[in-house]
Scaffold this active site. Structure first.
Site, short mmCIF file in Angstrom:
data_model
loop_
_atom_site.label_atom_id
_atom_site.label_comp_id
_atom_site.label_asym_id
_atom_site.label_seq_id
_atom_site.Cartn_x
_atom_site.Cartn_y
_atom_site.Cartn_z
N HIS A 1 0.82 -1.23 0.10
CA HIS A 1 0.15 -0.03 0.05
C HIS A 1 0.92 1.36 -0.17
O HIS A 1 2.03 1.09 0.56
CB HIS A 1 -1.09 0.11 1.09
CG HIS A 1 -0.26 -0.06 2.27
ND1 HIS A 1 0.18 -1.14 3.13
CD2 HIS A 1 -0.01 0.73 3.49
CE1 HIS A 1 0.67 -0.98 4.15
NE2 HIS A 1 0.64 0.17 4.69
N HIS B 1 0.38 5.14 1.16
CA HIS B 1 -0.22 6.27 2.04
C HIS B 1 -0.33 7.53 1.27
O HIS B 1 0.99 7.95 0.67
CB HIS B 1 0.38 6.73 3.43
CG HIS B 1 0.33 5.77 4.23
ND1 HIS B 1 -0.47 5.43 5.20
CD2 HIS B 1 1.25 4.33 4.52
CE1 HIS B 1 -0.35 4.26 6.39
NE2 HIS B 1 0.83 3.81 5.42
#
Ligand code: AMP
Ligand code: ZN
Length: 130
Positions: A94, A96
């Site tokens: 992932h 951010h």
């Protein structure tokens, strides 16, 4: 992968404040934002970290980061959009995407659990600009 929270968000088994998705990626609000509008983008398929992704998927994910950055910045009025790749808590790739107003804000020591109503309102505002 069983027991992976981001796999469950990717396949819809766990709800999220979803901003955008296509067949391979989904972007949703972090429930512990550094600032309002703090977004996570993940591949729907399990891969441990972004640097284990194939070149094509990696490039496509960053194209989606770019596409999301404008709407997130417009909706939050932030002066900058910062990016972090860390992955100490969730071992599923992932990025951010974090709205910022001042130098030094890009720190997880500032992250606080968001009220569900605030997440919904922020999500609505970002989707409006997409
Ligand atoms: P890290 O793995 O250190 O990059 O951090 C994982 C991030 O995922 C943290 O900022 C968490 O607040 C966020 N997070 C964990 N579970 C959820 C969830 N169910 N929905 C949204 N964000 C989450
Ligand atoms: Zn996973």
């Amino acid at each position: 992968m069983d027991n992976c929270i981001f796999c469950k968000i990717g396949n819809g088994a766990v709800p999220s404040e979803k901003l955008w998705e296509d067949d391979k990626f989904i972007a949703f609000l972090d429930i512990n934002p550094i600032n309002p509008g703090h977004t996570l983008i993940i591949p729907k398929g399990h891969v441990e970290n972004v640097f284990a992704m194939g070149e094509g998927d990696y490039a496509a994910m960053f194209a989606a980061v770019k596409k999301l950055s404008g709407p997130i910045q417009k909706a939050t009025g932030a002066r900058r959009i910062g990016l972090v790749i860390e992955g100490f808590l969730v071992p599923h790739a992932h990025v951010h995407i974090v709205p910022l107003n001042h130098g030094g804000e890009l720190s997880f020591s500032r992250a606080k659990k968001a009220e569900p109503g605030d997440l919904m309102e922020t999500g609505r505002r970002i989707r409006h600009h997409l």
